[in-house]
Motif scaffolding. Structure first.
Motif, PDB file in Angstrom:
ATOM      1  N   THR A  33     -12.471  -0.905  -5.512  1.00 26.43           N
ATOM      2  CA  THR A  33     -13.198  -2.168  -5.685  1.00 26.43           C
ATOM      3  C   THR A  33     -13.087  -2.671  -7.112  1.00 26.43           C
ATOM      4  O   THR A  33     -12.785  -3.852  -7.353  1.00 26.43           O
ATOM      5  CB  THR A  33     -14.681  -1.982  -5.312  1.00 26.43           C
ATOM      6  OG1 THR A  33     -14.769  -1.492  -3.961  1.00 26.43           O
ATOM      7  CG2 THR A  33     -15.437  -3.300  -5.409  1.00 26.43           C
ATOM      8  N   LEU A  34     -13.330  -1.785  -8.091  1.00 27.17           N
ATOM      9  CA  LEU A  34     -13.247  -2.193  -9.501  1.00 27.17           C
ATOM     10  C   LEU A  34     -11.820  -2.584  -9.878  1.00 27.17           C
ATOM     11  O   LEU A  34     -11.613  -3.523 -10.650  1.00 27.17           O
ATOM     12  CB  LEU A  34     -13.743  -1.060 -10.402  1.00 27.17           C
ATOM     13  CG  LEU A  34     -15.241  -0.752 -10.345  1.00 27.17           C
ATOM     14  CD1 LEU A  34     -15.564   0.424 -11.242  1.00 27.17           C
ATOM     15  CD2 LEU A  34     -16.068  -1.967 -10.749  1.00 27.17           C
ATOM     16  N   TYR A  35     -10.845  -1.871  -9.334  1.00 28.82           N
ATOM     17  CA  TYR A  35      -9.447  -2.174  -9.615  1.00 28.82           C
ATOM     18  C   TYR A  35      -9.085  -3.560  -9.095  1.00 28.82           C
ATOM     19  O   TYR A  35      -8.460  -4.369  -9.796  1.00 28.82           O
ATOM     20  CB  TYR A  35      -8.560  -1.102  -8.976  1.00 28.82           C
ATOM     21  CG  TYR A  35      -7.115  -1.140  -9.396  1.00 28.82           C
ATOM     22  CD1 TYR A  35      -6.743  -1.631 -10.646  1.00 28.82           C
ATOM     23  CD2 TYR A  35      -6.115  -0.673  -8.550  1.00 28.82           C
ATOM     24  CE1 TYR A  35      -5.415  -1.653 -11.032  1.00 28.82           C
ATOM     25  CE2 TYR A  35      -4.788  -0.690  -8.925  1.00 28.82           C
ATOM     26  CZ  TYR A  35      -4.447  -1.183 -10.164  1.00 28.82           C
ATOM     27  OH  TYR A  35      -3.132  -1.211 -10.552  1.00 28.82           O
ATOM     28  N   CYS A  84      -1.077  -3.998  -4.883  1.00 30.72           N
ATOM     29  CA  CYS A  84      -1.584  -2.829  -5.616  1.00 30.72           C
ATOM     30  C   CYS A  84      -2.493  -1.938  -4.772  1.00 30.72           C
ATOM     31  O   CYS A  84      -2.518  -0.721  -4.985  1.00 30.72           O
ATOM     32  CB  CYS A  84      -2.328  -3.286  -6.870  1.00 30.72           C
ATOM     33  SG  CYS A  84      -1.290  -4.123  -8.080  1.00 30.72           S
ATOM     34  N   LEU A  85      -3.250  -2.512  -3.840  1.00 31.49           N
ATOM     35  CA  LEU A  85      -4.256  -1.725  -3.126  1.00 31.49           C
ATOM     36  C   LEU A  85      -3.786  -1.205  -1.771  1.00 31.49           C
ATOM     37  O   LEU A  85      -4.238  -0.133  -1.350  1.00 31.49           O
ATOM     38  CB  LEU A  85      -5.529  -2.548  -2.936  1.00 31.49           C
ATOM     39  CG  LEU A  85      -6.314  -2.883  -4.203  1.00 31.49           C
ATOM     40  CD1 LEU A  85      -7.658  -3.484  -3.848  1.00 31.49           C
ATOM     41  CD2 LEU A  85      -6.526  -1.645  -5.072  1.00 31.49           C
ATOM     42  N   VAL A  86      -2.914  -1.942  -1.082  1.00 35.07           N
ATOM     43  CA  VAL A  86      -2.475  -1.474   0.246  1.00 35.07           C
ATOM     44  C   VAL A  86      -1.784  -0.106   0.170  1.00 35.07           C
ATOM     45  O   VAL A  86      -2.119   0.806   0.950  1.00 35.07           O
ATOM     46  CB  VAL A  86      -1.567  -2.532   0.913  1.00 35.07           C
ATOM     47  CG1 VAL A  86      -0.845  -1.945   2.116  1.00 35.07           C
ATOM     48  CG2 VAL A  86      -2.391  -3.729   1.348  1.00 35.07           C
ATOM     49  N   PRO A  87      -0.822   0.116  -0.754  1.00 34.53           N
ATOM     50  CA  PRO A  87      -0.237   1.470  -0.846  1.00 34.53           C
ATOM     51  C   PRO A  87      -1.263   2.533  -1.239  1.00 34.53           C
ATOM     52  O   PRO A  87      -1.189   3.666  -0.753  1.00 34.53           O
ATOM     53  CB  PRO A  87       0.836   1.311  -1.938  1.00 34.53           C
ATOM     54  CG  PRO A  87       1.147  -0.139  -1.962  1.00 34.53           C
ATOM     55  CD  PRO A  87      -0.140  -0.817  -1.673  1.00 34.53           C
ATOM     56  N   GLU A  88      -2.213   2.161  -2.114  1.00 35.46           N
ATOM     57  CA  GLU A  88      -3.242   3.123  -2.518  1.00 35.46           C
ATOM     58  C   GLU A  88      -4.042   3.586  -1.302  1.00 35.46           C
ATOM     59  O   GLU A  88      -4.290   4.780  -1.118  1.00 35.46           O
ATOM     60  CB  GLU A  88      -4.183   2.478  -3.535  1.00 35.46           C
ATOM     61  CG  GLU A  88      -3.513   1.939  -4.778  1.00 35.46           C
ATOM     62  CD  GLU A  88      -3.273   3.018  -5.793  1.00 35.46           C
ATOM     63  OE1 GLU A  88      -3.770   4.143  -5.582  1.00 35.46           O
ATOM     64  OE2 GLU A  88      -2.596   2.754  -6.798  1.00 35.46           O
TER      65      GLU A  88
END
Length: 456
Positions: free
Chosen positions: A329-331, A395-399
């Protein structure tokens, strides 16, 4: 439709590459500087036991340290003199750029042109020294206690001398990297700091791919997941290339002017505005702000049950652990914030509207002056929303996928975004140098032909 510059770039012959002496010098300088960066990543800090450090780092894989180690090109794992990389410089740049938009004296410096820019760069260097000194000292203190309870001390001789030597080494390593980056920017090809970060990421990719295929061979990772990872990486690369080239072309019209034949002609041009105006800066800024304090917390050896304030440090580190919902969330919020912030820094609507008005240009249907400025703000706000959503998705989907699949190493969209974006920017600069060289040859040939005396 491709622009004239893109058409000219597509027609460039590689045969002219060998004739571009200046370009070859810049490329060789860039390659040499990046090789020097990789050599420095293998120089350990004084007083560190490299074998013990590698053994201790393996016990803490999968967390924030592993994420930060990717950006430093493995320097943190080996605890080299450039373990902090260029992240302190990036953090200092964030603070100075924020000050240049909010603090009146720094805003005045920003408006002074080249002189003001040099002063702001000097402030960035001073702040980099301060941040690196503080972070280096805390890392040195954390290294003294690292592995002591496990009987594998990372520091050979703890004490004041080790802390001083470690701090000086880290400060010197970061400042040297900063200097190398500035030299690449001025004497090489591409943005030096971005190329250093990309070189660190690329250096860890072979080992990451080896871990992926080794996991499939040993059946610790499902082969279907490996295929999904490969498909995701290929899809992300194609999507990044498409979005980075996407732009909104604003039609600019100029008043009718008399031509050589006495006819009145109306000039038209386009002002291209990229959908992702901020580039790779938002993910780098957001990750650096999240990684720096957490790296210091983990290197400080905060463990449950210890006295003092270490319990709340452990709680904070747990909530902000790489892959946790709070971290994600913060990212994501950090990426969105820096997208809007850096876009406003890169594109000045008021200055662009004033320049169009001075040169007699206008947007059809929009009045010059304040109305044009408001139109640019309106347009940028909507383009930035799309650009921010694109960066968050990349940035978030692979994470999320890697966290849910339980893959025991880091291969994120941020790394792919940086590598693809920096590569495209560097290739564009190489094309620009080749175009300039081609134009230079044409001008020389025209002068030679024009300078010959006429035959009688």
């Amino acid at each position: 439709m491709a622009s004239q510059a893109e058409q000219l770039a597509s027609n460039i012959s590689l045969a002219n590459f060998g004739k571009a002496t200046e370009l070859k010098k810049r490329i060789w300088f860039t390659i040499g500087a990046l090789i020097l960066f990789r050599l420095l990543s293998h120089v350990p800090m004084p007083g560190i036991d490299p074998r013990a450090m590698a053994q201790l780092f393996n016990t803490q894989r999968g967390g924030v340290l592993d994420f930060f180690n990717t950006f430093s090109g493995g320097s943190l794992e080996r605890m080299s003199i450039i373990a902090l990389g260029v992240m302190p410089y990036i953090t200092a740049s964030i603070v100075v750029q924020l000050g240049a938009t909010m603090y009146a004296p720094m805003m005045a410096l920003k408006k002074e042109g080249e002189t003001g820019r040099k002063r702001l760069n000097q402030y960035t260097r001073y702040l980099t020294v301060l941040l690196t000194t503080v972070q280096g000292y805390f890392i040195a203190v954390g290294l003294e206690g690292l592995g002591a309870t496990q009987g594998i001390p990372a520091v050979v001789e703890p004490g004041v001398m080790f802390r001083v030597a470690a701090t000086i080494s880290l400060v010197g390593g970061t400042l040297f990297l900063m200097w190398i980056g500035e030299q690449i920017t001025s004497r090489g090809i591409g943005n030096g700091i971005s190329l250093i970060i990309m070189a660190g990421i690329v250096a860890t990719l072979p080992r990451t791919l080896a871990q992926l295929f080794e996991g499939g061979r040993s059946n610790t990772i499902d082969p279907l997941i490996i295929l999904l990872v490969i498909a995701l990486v290929v899809g992300l690369i194609l999507f990044i290339c498409f979005m980075e080239r996407a732009q909104r072309r604003v039609l600019i019209q100029y008043p009718k002017r008399a031509t050589a034949r006495g006819m009145m002609a109306q000039e038209r041009s386009h002002l291209p505005i990229k959908i992702n105006t901020a580039g790779v800066i938002p993910p780098i800024f957001a990750s650096s702000l999240l990684l720096m304090p957490l790296t210091v917390i983990q290197m400080a050896g905060a463990t449950p049950g210890s006295e003092g304030g270490s319990e709340w440090l452990v709680t904070l580190s747990t909530y902000l652990q790489h892959g946790s919902p709070v971290f994600m969330t913060l990212y994501g919020l950090g990426i969105v914030f820096f997208c809007f912030f850096y876009t406003s820094v890169q594109f000045n609507s008021e200055e662009t509207a004033d320049n169009l008005k001075k040169h007699g240009g206008f947007i059809p249907g929009v009045r010059p002056g304040k109305a044009t400025e408001s139109y640019f703000d309106y347009l940028l706000a909507r383009l930035t929303v799309i650009g921010a959503a694109y960066l968050v998705l990349i940035c978030l989907v692979p994470e999320i996928m890697f966290t849910q699949a339980g893959i025991p190493f880091y291969l994120g969209g941020t790394s792919l975004l940086i590598v693809v974006n920096v590569t495209m920017d560097t290739v564009s600069q190489i094309q620009g140098h080749l175009i300039a060289h081609q134009y230079g040859d044409l001008i020389k040939k025209a002068k030679l032909k024009g300078g010959r005396p006429a035959r009688r």
